[in-house]
Design an enzyme around this catalytic site. Structure first.
Site, PDB file in Angstrom:
ATOM      1  N   CYS A  49       8.728   4.239   1.212  1.00  0.00           N
ATOM      2  CA  CYS A  49       8.613   5.633   1.355  1.00  0.00           C
ATOM      3  C   CYS A  49       9.719   6.422   0.950  1.00  0.00           C
ATOM      4  CB  CYS A  49       8.355   5.833   3.057  1.00  0.00           C
ATOM      5  SG  CYS A  49       9.750   5.076   3.827  1.00  0.00           S
TER       6      CYS A  49
HETATM    7  C1  LIG Z   1       9.323   0.683   4.822  1.00  0.00           C
HETATM    8  S1  LIG Z   1      10.009  -0.845   4.717  1.00  0.00           S
HETATM    9  C2  LIG Z   1       8.586  -1.818   5.686  1.00  0.00           C
HETATM   10  C3  LIG Z   1       9.035  -2.397   7.219  1.00  0.00           C
HETATM   11  C4  LIG Z   1       8.084  -3.091   7.720  1.00  0.00           C
HETATM   12  N1  LIG Z   1       6.840  -2.804   7.650  1.00  0.00           N
HETATM   13  C5  LIG Z   1       8.511  -3.487   9.173  1.00  0.00           C
HETATM   14  O1  LIG Z   1       7.859  -3.023  10.170  1.00  0.00           O
HETATM   15  O2  LIG Z   1       9.728  -3.894   9.492  1.00  0.00           O
HETATM   16  C6  LIG Z   1       9.307  -1.215   3.110  1.00  0.00           C
HETATM   17  C7  LIG Z   1       9.955  -2.614   2.641  1.00  0.00           C
HETATM   18  O3  LIG Z   1       9.300  -2.709   1.169  1.00  0.00           O
HETATM   19  C8  LIG Z   1      10.276  -3.520   0.781  1.00  0.00           C
HETATM   20  N2  LIG Z   1       9.956  -3.404  -0.719  1.00  0.00           N
HETATM   21  C9  LIG Z   1      10.427  -2.480  -1.519  1.00  0.00           C
HETATM   22  N3  LIG Z   1       9.952  -2.586  -2.824  1.00  0.00           N
HETATM   23  C10 LIG Z   1       9.476  -3.821  -2.831  1.00  0.00           C
HETATM   24  C11 LIG Z   1       8.967  -4.482  -4.083  1.00  0.00           C
HETATM   25  N4  LIG Z   1       9.050  -4.270  -5.296  1.00  0.00           N
HETATM   26  N5  LIG Z   1       8.153  -5.683  -3.575  1.00  0.00           N
HETATM   27  C12 LIG Z   1       8.538  -6.259  -2.188  1.00  0.00           C
HETATM   28  N6  LIG Z   1       8.895  -5.473  -1.236  1.00  0.00           N
HETATM   29  C13 LIG Z   1       9.363  -4.227  -1.388  1.00  0.00           C
HETATM   30  C14 LIG Z   1      11.705  -3.025   1.179  1.00  0.00           C
HETATM   31  O4  LIG Z   1      12.499  -4.193   0.898  1.00  0.00           O
HETATM   32  C15 LIG Z   1      11.240  -2.926   2.396  1.00  0.00           C
HETATM   33  O5  LIG Z   1      11.463  -4.001   3.565  1.00  0.00           O
END
Ligand SMILES: C[S@@+](CC[C@H](N)C(=O)[O-])C[C@H]1O[C@@H](n2cnc3c(N)ncnc32)[C@H](O)[C@@H]1O
Length: 348
Positions: A85
């Site tokens: 986000c």
């Molecule tokens: C907003 S956080 C999600 C948190 C999770 N839903 C929770 O409740 O703990 C977004 C996540 O997306 C992951 N992320 C970002 N880019 C990514 C990618 N290209 N592939 C996989 N994960 C990714 C980040 O590492 C991060 O942990």
């Protein structure tokens, strides 16, 4: 009861996943197990994955979502993901809010690709409030339309965690997709569980022991620097212990007083939250393990998470819908055809 099979993307340290599975306590309240089973979870952050794996029996895979081949995913009923986000957040002024033009803002397309191929019955996506206004209000309708094109009826709602027994004012948009129209029509977002005068106060999750440890207090230099710009830039946001905490974010890992992060003022001295307090503010249960990674990484993963209690309420609403649907289907199946009486027969 048959398990509802789930694939979890962008799983982070597992706030959303824990809420979905249920079976935990927070502030003396029980959040019972729900019939969801996570078959596959992924995230590309080594530290978040490490935290996830020290807390769940199933594994989270360290992988970039772009490397997923949707056909290879297990069949599932529900896809969940809080797609990244940063590019939609109002606080992301620097760099400016690029929304879906930014590479990270496009990651939700990976979710769409999976939906198109696997067609689970439902999906749940979560994001910051800023998604509603990003790209001059063009990003959100575009995202909804992409979800619709993947074959889903969409319901969305902005929910505030403080309405659900969580000591934090955290507004997030939840987008739920339904493949069949009946589910779409019958689903109801959870109604608030706490009334305005009865919201959980921040003081309930504060660790008094931390007040005795200099480690958590900001230096005189940091306080002086902050004081110079405080009024103009709205820094040093000390929290009222009798209220709910302002939103915490992954920015807590910067450990800066010169920011908009919420902080505490104890006996005239500014201190930051401990990682455990941050986890409490996010409604993680006491037995959620943080220590497999550094404090810095704990702040980041915890600040990024969906509060488990918030997610539990959403998952519970979805489970109620699925249960009532199953019951109705059984009823339809088992109900004997009605025997017409002669009068009804004559009037056919
Ligand atoms: C907003 S956080 C999600 C948190 C999770 N839903 C929770 O409740 O703990 C977004 C996540 O997306 C992951 N992320 C970002 N880019 C990514 C990618 N290209 N592939 C996989 N994960 C990714 C980040 O590492 C991060 O942990």
């Amino acid at each position: 009861m048959e398990k509802i099979k789930v694939v979890s993307l962008f799983s982070g340290c597992g706030g959303m996943d824990l809420g979905l599975e249920g079976g935990f306590n927070f502030l003396g309240q029980k959040y019972p197990k729900l019939p969801f089973k996570i078959l596959y979870a992924i995230d590309n952050d080594f530290y978040a994955v490490s935290m996830y794996n020290s807390n769940f029996l199933h594994r989270c895979e360290l992988k970039d979502v772009k490397d997923i081949i949707p056909y290879n995913l297990p069949n599932h009923h529900l896809l969940i993901g809080g797609f990244p986000c940063q590019s939609f957040s109002i606080s992301a002024q620097n760099p400016p809010r690029l929304g879906y033009k930014d590479e990270r803002g496009k990651l939700f397309f990976e979710m769409i690709n999976i939906l198109k191929v696997k067609q689970p019955k439902f999906f749940i996506a979560e994001n910051v409030k800023g998604l509603l206004s990003a790209n001059k209000k063009k990003a959100f309708p575009m995202i909804i339309s992409e979800f619709e094109k993947a074959g889903y009826h969409i319901k969305y709602k902005l929910l505030n965690s403080s309405d659900y027994g969580i000591p934090q004012k955290r507004e997030r948009i939840f987008i739920i997709g339904f493949r069949d129209i009946d589910s779409y029509l019958n689903f109801e977002f959870p109604t608030p569980t706490t009334k305005s005068g009865k919201k959980v106060k921040l003081k309930l999750v504060i660790d008094k022991e931390a007040d005795k440890n200099e480690k958590w207090f900001f230096s005189k230099r940091a306080v002086d620097g902050m004081m110079r710009v405080r009024e103009k830039m709205n820094k040093g946001r000390e929290q009222d212990l009798e209220q709910q905490c302002n939103t915490i974010s992954s920015h807590l890992s910067k450990m800066s007083l010169n920011s908009t992060d919420p902080v505490l003022k104890i006996n005239g001295k500014f201190r930051r939250f401990t990682p455990r307090e941050a986890a409490n503010i996010q409604s993680f249960p006491k037995n959620f393990k943080l220590e497999s990674v550094s404090e810095n990484r704990q702040y980041k993963a915890i600040g990024n998470a969906v509060p488990p209690v918030m997610m539990w309420h959403i998952a519970n609403s979805l489970n109620l819908l699925i249960n009532s649907k199953e019951k109705n289907q059984k009823k339809l199946y088992y109900e004997k055809p009605k025997q017409l009486n002669l009068f009804e027969f004559a009037n056919l």
